[in-house]
Design an enzyme around this catalytic site. Structure first.
Site, mmCIF file in Angstrom:
data_model
loop_
_atom_site.group_PDB
_atom_site.id
_atom_site.type_symbol
_atom_site.label_atom_id
_atom_site.label_comp_id
_atom_site.label_asym_id
_atom_site.label_seq_id
_atom_site.Cartn_x
_atom_site.Cartn_y
_atom_site.Cartn_z
ATOM 1 N N ILE A 99 5.776 -2.712 8.383
ATOM 2 C CA ILE A 99 6.846 -2.618 7.364
ATOM 3 C C ILE A 99 6.938 -1.191 6.835
ATOM 4 O O ILE A 99 8.024 -0.660 6.644
ATOM 5 C CB ILE A 99 6.579 -3.624 6.208
ATOM 6 C CG1 ILE A 99 6.673 -5.056 6.740
ATOM 7 C CG2 ILE A 99 7.563 -3.412 5.078
ATOM 8 C CD1 ILE A 99 6.305 -6.130 5.731
ATOM 9 N N LYS A 117 5.900 22.120 -10.216
ATOM 10 C CA LYS A 117 7.257 21.837 -10.703
ATOM 11 C C LYS A 117 7.316 22.110 -12.204
ATOM 12 O O LYS A 117 6.535 21.540 -12.967
ATOM 13 C CB LYS A 117 7.592 20.368 -10.414
ATOM 14 C CG LYS A 117 8.886 19.897 -11.037
ATOM 15 C CD LYS A 117 9.198 18.439 -10.705
ATOM 16 C CE LYS A 117 10.385 17.955 -11.525
ATOM 17 N NZ LYS A 117 10.665 16.526 -11.340
ATOM 18 N N GLY A 144 0.799 -1.226 0.000
ATOM 19 C CA GLY A 144 0.000 0.000 0.000
ATOM 20 C C GLY A 144 0.826 1.267 0.000
ATOM 21 O O GLY A 144 0.489 2.227 0.689
HETATM 22 C C1 LIG Z 1 15.862 7.361 -2.938
HETATM 23 C C2 LIG Z 1 14.633 7.323 -3.772
HETATM 24 C C3 LIG Z 1 14.104 8.515 -4.275
HETATM 25 C C4 LIG Z 1 12.960 8.483 -5.099
HETATM 26 N N1 LIG Z 1 12.493 9.640 -5.642
HETATM 27 C C5 LIG Z 1 11.481 9.583 -6.538
HETATM 28 C C6 LIG Z 1 10.976 10.749 -7.142
HETATM 29 O O1 LIG Z 1 11.410 11.853 -6.876
HETATM 30 N N2 LIG Z 1 9.962 10.615 -8.030
HETATM 31 C C7 LIG Z 1 9.424 9.404 -8.358
HETATM 32 O O2 LIG Z 1 8.540 9.340 -9.218
HETATM 33 N N3 LIG Z 1 9.840 8.304 -7.738
HETATM 34 C C8 LIG Z 1 10.847 8.352 -6.847
HETATM 35 N N4 LIG Z 1 11.257 7.214 -6.229
HETATM 36 C C9 LIG Z 1 10.502 5.982 -6.435
HETATM 37 C C10 LIG Z 1 9.228 6.054 -5.598
HETATM 38 O O3 LIG Z 1 9.572 6.232 -4.245
HETATM 39 C C11 LIG Z 1 8.417 4.795 -5.769
HETATM 40 O O4 LIG Z 1 8.240 4.500 -7.133
HETATM 41 C C12 LIG Z 1 7.052 4.938 -5.144
HETATM 42 O O5 LIG Z 1 7.149 5.414 -3.838
HETATM 43 C C13 LIG Z 1 6.313 3.612 -5.135
HETATM 44 O O6 LIG Z 1 6.855 2.735 -4.213
HETATM 45 P P1 LIG Z 1 6.089 1.358 -3.989
HETATM 46 O O7 LIG Z 1 4.678 1.652 -3.667
HETATM 47 O O8 LIG Z 1 6.401 0.485 -5.155
HETATM 48 O O9 LIG Z 1 6.841 0.740 -2.729
HETATM 49 P P2 LIG Z 1 6.711 1.085 -1.163
HETATM 50 O O10 LIG Z 1 6.460 2.513 -0.920
HETATM 51 O O11 LIG Z 1 7.942 0.492 -0.540
HETATM 52 O O12 LIG Z 1 5.446 0.274 -0.685
HETATM 53 C C14 LIG Z 1 5.507 -1.105 -0.463
HETATM 54 C C15 LIG Z 1 4.261 -1.543 0.291
HETATM 55 O O13 LIG Z 1 4.296 -2.948 0.424
HETATM 56 C C16 LIG Z 1 4.014 -3.281 1.763
HETATM 57 N N5 LIG Z 1 4.634 -4.565 2.068
HETATM 58 C C17 LIG Z 1 5.893 -4.980 1.847
HETATM 59 N N6 LIG Z 1 6.075 -6.217 2.308
HETATM 60 C C18 LIG Z 1 4.884 -6.598 2.821
HETATM 61 C C19 LIG Z 1 4.412 -7.782 3.469
HETATM 62 N N7 LIG Z 1 5.213 -8.819 3.712
HETATM 63 N N8 LIG Z 1 3.136 -7.817 3.876
HETATM 64 C C20 LIG Z 1 2.281 -6.789 3.677
HETATM 65 N N9 LIG Z 1 2.670 -5.644 3.079
HETATM 66 C C21 LIG Z 1 3.957 -5.562 2.664
HETATM 67 C C22 LIG Z 1 4.587 -2.119 2.562
HETATM 68 O O14 LIG Z 1 4.032 -2.054 3.845
HETATM 69 C C23 LIG Z 1 4.162 -0.958 1.685
HETATM 70 O O15 LIG Z 1 2.822 -0.633 1.958
HETATM 71 C C24 LIG Z 1 12.356 7.236 -5.379
HETATM 72 C C25 LIG Z 1 12.856 6.059 -4.822
HETATM 73 C C26 LIG Z 1 13.987 6.095 -4.034
HETATM 74 C C27 LIG Z 1 14.528 4.813 -3.470
#
Ligand SMILES: Cc1cc2nc3c(=O)[nH]c(=O)nc-3n(C[C@H](O)[C@H](O)[C@H](O)COP(=O)(O)OP(=O)(O)OC[C@H]3O[C@@H](n4cnc5c(N)ncnc54)[C@H](O)[C@@H]3O)c2cc1C
Length: 502
Positions: A46, A82, A17
């Protein structure tokens, strides 16, 4: 997998999420809601990656598709506008350029505007290329509005990532998405098909589904750990594998652009929100350790920290397949390049659109998956080349990090681009149309590539005609910038978060 005949609702389970999970959930429910039964599982223990706060203009179109009200979204996520990214010290220490979202000058069908400008430069006039871009000039003047003289401004947002996920969650739950709080401990696969049947939470609860979306971020819990889809490592091209981040107070009015400041072994971001600044240093552990990185970041902050320093590790690259069996990976679980051009959230939105178009309403979808994976590949490779360009086209020789990048054996596709520009000034949009000609031109010139020759179209005009045309464009832009309000004044009247005043 339980078959779901067309008349039944498809049970979709979204694992995770963060921005990816909630954006996927809200998109699916708002556009395909009557056909789907959507459950999202996330674990507060997490948490999310907590970064990802700069976006690109495609997000506006995506939001419009979902019926998101801009003012409401911006107020609730402390968002600012932006107009581009300012790159400091990338080509050489002391250098500065802006990659703006705007169109530059006026192009003809035969030659791009920069080729007319190069002709003017060769004849000794024409000023700077940046003089011909409204968005760039507005960024420098810290001005902003949605349109000026009936000319729409091309812009994106800086947003609070945690608030954005919460905002989307509220909307998604309001539209019928079921949320389960819990930690996924196990994934059950069908012994014959290899498809995912269910995920099991700590404590034993089983959540069954027809189709699963892996939004578990770097964990890649379903696509990687359960289904065994490997990861293509691109760290030989994109060496950054760590980041250290901290939020600071805002010490002046937020500027309408992201700052990207190069350091000897990495680069620092500054992303201004209405209430605070997001800061971080992206670096490669091959060239700098965590303590050095933290010191560099803390020594170069624009204000006092308002949160703890966080360290993050990642591997640049992509999944061999984003869609495998009955599971699609969206977000960081599908791969990560690096945040330099703020493309990650954009890639989430295009993956969602692709999934909605190719959604597996029947029981056989091998070809849909193949198409999804092929489109994903083209797209990510185009972004990869654009990011490598920033690092490789540098004249910096002051550190092993920059020497590594200068000497890098780059992808053939990028080499071809850089050679054509250096020799003939020829530029074309990338294969998926994300980075337009103007983006490539701004970054190539900004990084110090200057073409040896250019198209002859500018010589078809006499000197006076060319000079006059260019002067007209520059003056029209300056007039428009003069009419625009200051960025912070515009936010105050348009979308201020409660309590924001400056
Ligand atoms: C340093 C850095 C800077 C960034 N800057 C940018 C930016 O400026 N612009 C941009 O577009 N993108 C940027 N990104 C990328 C951006 O942060 C991600 O694409 C975006 O936040 C989506 O992340 P996500 O939802 O895939 O993962 P996450 O935010 O990590 O979410 C993962 C989810 O999975 C859940 N989860 C994991 N394991 C389990 C489990 N076992 N059971 C239940 N739930 C679980 C977690 O609780 C969480 O809710 C950046 C990334 C990094 C690393």
């Amino acid at each position: 997998m339980t078959p779901h005949p067309n008349e039944q609702k498809c049970a979709v389970v979204i694992a995770g999420g963060g921005t990816a999970g909630w954006l996927t959930a809200f998109s699916l429910v708002s556009r395909l809601g009557p056909l789907l039964d959507i459950t999202l599982i996330e674990s507060d223990a997490i948490g999310t990656v907590g970064v990802g706060e700069a976006t690109i203009p495609t997000m506006r179109t995506f939001h419009r598709l979902l019926g998101i009200d801009e003012k409401e979204f911006m107020a609730q996520t402390q968002a600012t506008f932006k107009l581009g990214i300012q790159f400091d010290n990338w080509a050489n220490q002391g250098d500065r350029y802006i990659h703006s979202f705007g169109e530059i000058g006026q192009r003809s069908w035969m030659a791009e505007f920069h080729e007319f400008w190069l002709e003017a430069k060769a004849q000794g006039f024409g000023g700077e290329l940046s003089d011909y871009c409204l968005e760039l000039q507005a960024a420098q003047a810290q001005k902003f509005c949605l349109e000026v003289d009936k000319r729409p401004v091309n812009y994106a947002y800086h947003l609070n990532a945690t608030a954005y996920a919460a905002y989307l969650r509220k909307k998604a739950e309001g539209a019928g998405v079921k949320r389960i709080e819990g930690k996924i401990a196990h994934t059950a696969l069908d012994a014959v098909s290899g498809n995912i049947e269910a995920v099991q939470l700590e404590g034993g609860r089983l959540v069954e589904g027809d189709f699963f979306i892996d939004c578990t971020g770097f964990h890649g819990l379903l696509i990687g750990k359960a289904l065994g889809v490997g990861y293509e490592d691109w760290s030989h091209w994109l060496a950054a594998d760590r980041a250290v981040a901290v939020q600071t107070e805002l010490t002046s009015a937020p500027v309408p652009y992201t700052k990207s400041i190069a350091h000897p072994a990495g680069w620092q971001w500054q992303i201004p929100l209405q209430h605070r600044m997001g800061n971080g240093l992206v670096y490669s552990s091959r060239f700098m350790d965590a303590q050095q990185a933290q010191d560099v970041l803390l020594d170069n902050l624009p204000g006092a920290p308002v949160a703890d320093v966080r360290h993050l590790a990642f591997k640049t690259g992509r999944r061999h397949k984003a869609w495998h069996k009955n599971c699609v990976a969206i977000g960081l679980s599908s791969g990560f390049l690096e945040p330099l051009e703020s493309t990650s959230i954009h890639l989430i939105t295009t993956a969602i659109l692709r999934l909605m178009k190719l959604f597996p309403f029947g029981n056989e979808y091998t070809q849909q998956a193949a198409r999804f994976n092929a489109e994903t590949s083209f797209e990510v490779e185009a972004v990869r080349d654009f990011i490598i360009l920033h690092y490789h086209a540098t004249q910096r020789t002051d550190s092993d990090f920059w020497n590594f990048y200068r000497m890098l054996d780059i992808p053939d596709s990028l080499r071809h681009r850089m050679q054509l520009f250096s020799e003939n000034a020829y530029v074309w949009p990338d294969e998926v149309g994300l980075f337009r000609t103007d983006s490539w031109v701004q970054v190539m010139l900004g990084q110090g590539l200057y073409p040896k020759q250019h198209h002859g179209a500018g010589r078809l005009l006499d000197q006076h005609g060319l000079e006059q045309q260019l002067a007209n464009i520059r003056q029209a832009i300056q007039k428009m910038v003069t009419k625009m309000p200051q960025h912070h004044d515009f936010i105050t009247q348009y979308c201020a978060t409660d309590g924001w005043e400056r």
